[in-house]
Design an enzyme around this catalytic site. Structure first.
Site, PDB file in Angstrom:
ATOM      1  N   GLU A 187      41.721   8.079 -23.108  1.00 58.46           N
ATOM      2  CA  GLU A 187      40.336   7.782 -22.726  1.00 58.46           C
ATOM      3  C   GLU A 187      39.832   6.600 -23.567  1.00 58.46           C
ATOM      4  O   GLU A 187      39.482   6.799 -24.739  1.00 58.46           O
ATOM      5  CB  GLU A 187      39.426   8.983 -22.993  1.00 58.46           C
ATOM      6  CG  GLU A 187      39.706  10.186 -22.141  1.00 58.46           C
ATOM      7  CD  GLU A 187      38.523  11.153 -22.147  1.00 58.46           C
ATOM      8  OE1 GLU A 187      38.074  11.507 -21.060  1.00 58.46           O
ATOM      9  OE2 GLU A 187      38.053  11.529 -23.235  1.00 58.46           O
TER      10      GLU A 187
ATOM     11  N   HIS B 256      38.882  14.797 -29.179  1.00 58.64           N
ATOM     12  CA  HIS B 256      38.123  13.995 -28.221  1.00 58.64           C
ATOM     13  C   HIS B 256      37.492  12.806 -28.948  1.00 58.64           C
ATOM     14  O   HIS B 256      37.153  12.904 -30.141  1.00 58.64           O
ATOM     15  CB  HIS B 256      37.043  14.842 -27.529  1.00 58.64           C
ATOM     16  CG  HIS B 256      36.411  14.131 -26.388  1.00 58.64           C
ATOM     17  ND1 HIS B 256      35.365  13.256 -26.546  1.00 58.64           N
ATOM     18  CD2 HIS B 256      36.700  14.135 -25.063  1.00 58.64           C
ATOM     19  CE1 HIS B 256      35.033  12.756 -25.360  1.00 58.64           C
ATOM     20  NE2 HIS B 256      35.828  13.266 -24.445  1.00 58.64           N
TER      21      HIS B 256
HETATM   22  O1  LIG Z   1      34.819  11.761 -22.254  1.00 53.57           O
HETATM   23  C1  LIG Z   1      35.147  12.037 -21.108  1.00 53.57           C
HETATM   24  C2  LIG Z   1      35.791  13.302 -20.751  1.00 53.57           C
HETATM   25  O2  LIG Z   1      36.195  13.999 -21.869  1.00 53.57           O
HETATM   26  C3  LIG Z   1      34.894  11.094 -20.007  1.00 53.57           C
HETATM   27  O3  LIG Z   1      33.548  11.059 -19.778  1.00 53.57           O
HETATM   28  P1  LIG Z   1      32.997  10.413 -18.428  1.00 53.57           P
HETATM   29  O4  LIG Z   1      33.699  11.075 -17.288  1.00 53.57           O
HETATM   30  O5  LIG Z   1      31.523  10.709 -18.468  1.00 53.57           O
HETATM   31  O6  LIG Z   1      33.278   8.946 -18.507  1.00 53.57           O
END
Ligand SMILES: O=C(CO)COP(=O)(O)O
Length: 215
Positions: free
Chosen positions: A133, A85
């Site tokens: 992400e 992550h």
């Molecule tokens: O890091 C995330 C999920 O692992 C995304 O976070 P948010 O949904 O708070 O933007």
């Protein structure tokens, strides 16, 4: 669509969120899973919700103080794990080792990455899924599917070029059913989200809103 809710280290009640997620999943037929803190995996799993670890370490049984052993996560009730992550980045060799550890423990795996190039590299390691992400959108409430749709389509293409078996999720700023539909339209097979549910005043209502367009 797969909805994976990462509770990070937010001060929410993990059992309340997990109970709501289990109910919403049962009522809607949408696959919804929750990834709590390691110490809360068994309490969350007891609600019946699909439970994921946020991370497992690239270690086997042995002298590894402070590690998160994949077998221990599985024994506590996890059926999958996130890896790499944005808030817990790993070295390439450690992602590979953690994937081996997860395989040993029969955990499904999703490797997170920042951008399409990294998604291609992650897909080459043969996880079950990858999640793109962009860190700058995490926690902002601005959905990646709207702010940077090319990142999602680029990730889908990059993964497909390297490994046709890997699922592609997207995350960062996802909080509504509309965001979920946009992610699906861009080719994602799921969403990874956190604050939209974990920081919501009413997590159940937030989850119901998320899956509503899929009903
Ligand atoms: O890091 C995330 C999920 O692992 C995304 O976070 P948010 O949904 O708070 O933007």
């Amino acid at each position: 669509m797969f909805v994976l809710v990462n509770l990070k280290a937010y001060p929410c009640d993990p059992v309340e969120v997990a109970t709501a997620a289990a109910d919403v999943s049962d009522d809607s037929g949408v696959r919804v899973a929750v990834a709590p803190q390691a110490a809360q995996i068994s309490a969350v799993a007891e609600t019946g919700v699909e439970t994921w670890a946020q991370h497992v370490s690239a270690v086997e049984h042995g002298s590894h103080t402070g590690s998160t052993l994949a077998e221990a996560a599985a024994d506590a009730g996890a059926v999958g794990t996130l890896l790499n992550h944005s808030e817990n980045r790993l070295k390439l060799a450690d992602i590979d080792g953690a994937l081996d550890a997860a395989d040993r423990a029969d955990l499904e795996t999703i490797v997170c990455a920042n951008n399409p190039a990294q998604i291609g590299a992650a897909a080459a390691l043969d996880p079950d899924g990858v999640a793109v992400e962009p860190p700058e959108l995490i926690g902002t409430g601005t959905p990646v599917s709207k702010a940077d749709p090319d990142i999602v389509t680029g990730a889908v293409d990059a993964a497909a070029r390297v490994n046709g078996d890997v699922d592609v999720l997207c995350g960062a700023g996802i909080s509504t059913g509309e965001d979920l539909v946009s992610a699906s339209d861009l080719g994602a097979s799921g969403v990874l989200l956190a604050s939209g549910v974990a920081k919501a005043d009413d997590p159940r209502a937030a989850l119901e809103d998320l899956v509503e367009p899929l009903l």
